[in-house]
Design a protein around this motif. Structure first.
Motif: not given
Length: 168
Positions: A72-74, A121-138
């Motif tokens: 959850g940290n960035e 990569q910058n183009q992934l940031i918004d999707d990443f933030i929208n799809e992942l929450t703290k503790g989720k595996k990816v």
């Protein structure tokens, strides 16, 4: 009728394209234990540093995929990490220009018993933030760069090139 066929065609095409896309990523990014990669690099670095007769600067670059847990940290990318990535790309490909404007943030992950910051990569940031929450595996697809500095020590970086929260 034509409209229904067109919609069905578009949906099937998107599904097929998506499946092939993931398969292509899987072919190009070897599945590994990121924790093992890091430990192997630390062990290799120690072996190289035992020989004090010459400088021991070296770099490595590979593509890996692995599962990690998002903390959850960035933060903004560490300038030392970005500089290291640029040096590795310059040596390995002849140019580091591809990194200009490509990355600006890092996200923190748990891998095994370690916490690791990874640029994305910058183009992934918004999707990443929208799809992942703290503790989720990816499942992360990363470009791994490794730089062993002349003075000793290593900089291991996993730059996120793609990710998915759905995998087998």
């Amino acid at each position: 009728m034509k409209r229904t066929i067109l919609i069905l065609f578009v949906l099937i095409s998107n599904f097929i394209h998506s499946q092939n896309g993931i398969e292509d990523w899987d072919k190009n990014y070897r599945y590994v234990s990121a924790e093992k990669i890091i430990q192997d690099e630390i062990d290799y670095s120690k072996e190289v540093e035992k020989d004090t007769t010459e400088g021991h600067y070296y770099v490595a670059m590979e593509k890996f995929r692995f599962i990690a847990e998002f903390t959850g940290n960035e933060r903004q990318i560490d300038s030392k990490v970005l500089s290291s990535m640029k040096r590795v790309l310059k040596i390995k490909t002849g140019s580091a220009e591809v990194l200009n404007g490509l990355v600006s943030k890092e996200f923190e992950f748990v891998i095994g018993k370690s916490k690791i910051w990874m640029p994305i990569q910058n183009q992934l940031i918004d999707d990443f933030i929208n799809e992942l929450t703290k503790g989720k595996k990816v499942l992360l697809y990363t470009l791994f760069t490794n730089e062993h500095e002349y003075t000793g020590g290593i900089i291991n970086t996993f730059m996120i090139s793609e990710f998915t929260i759905e995998w087998n």
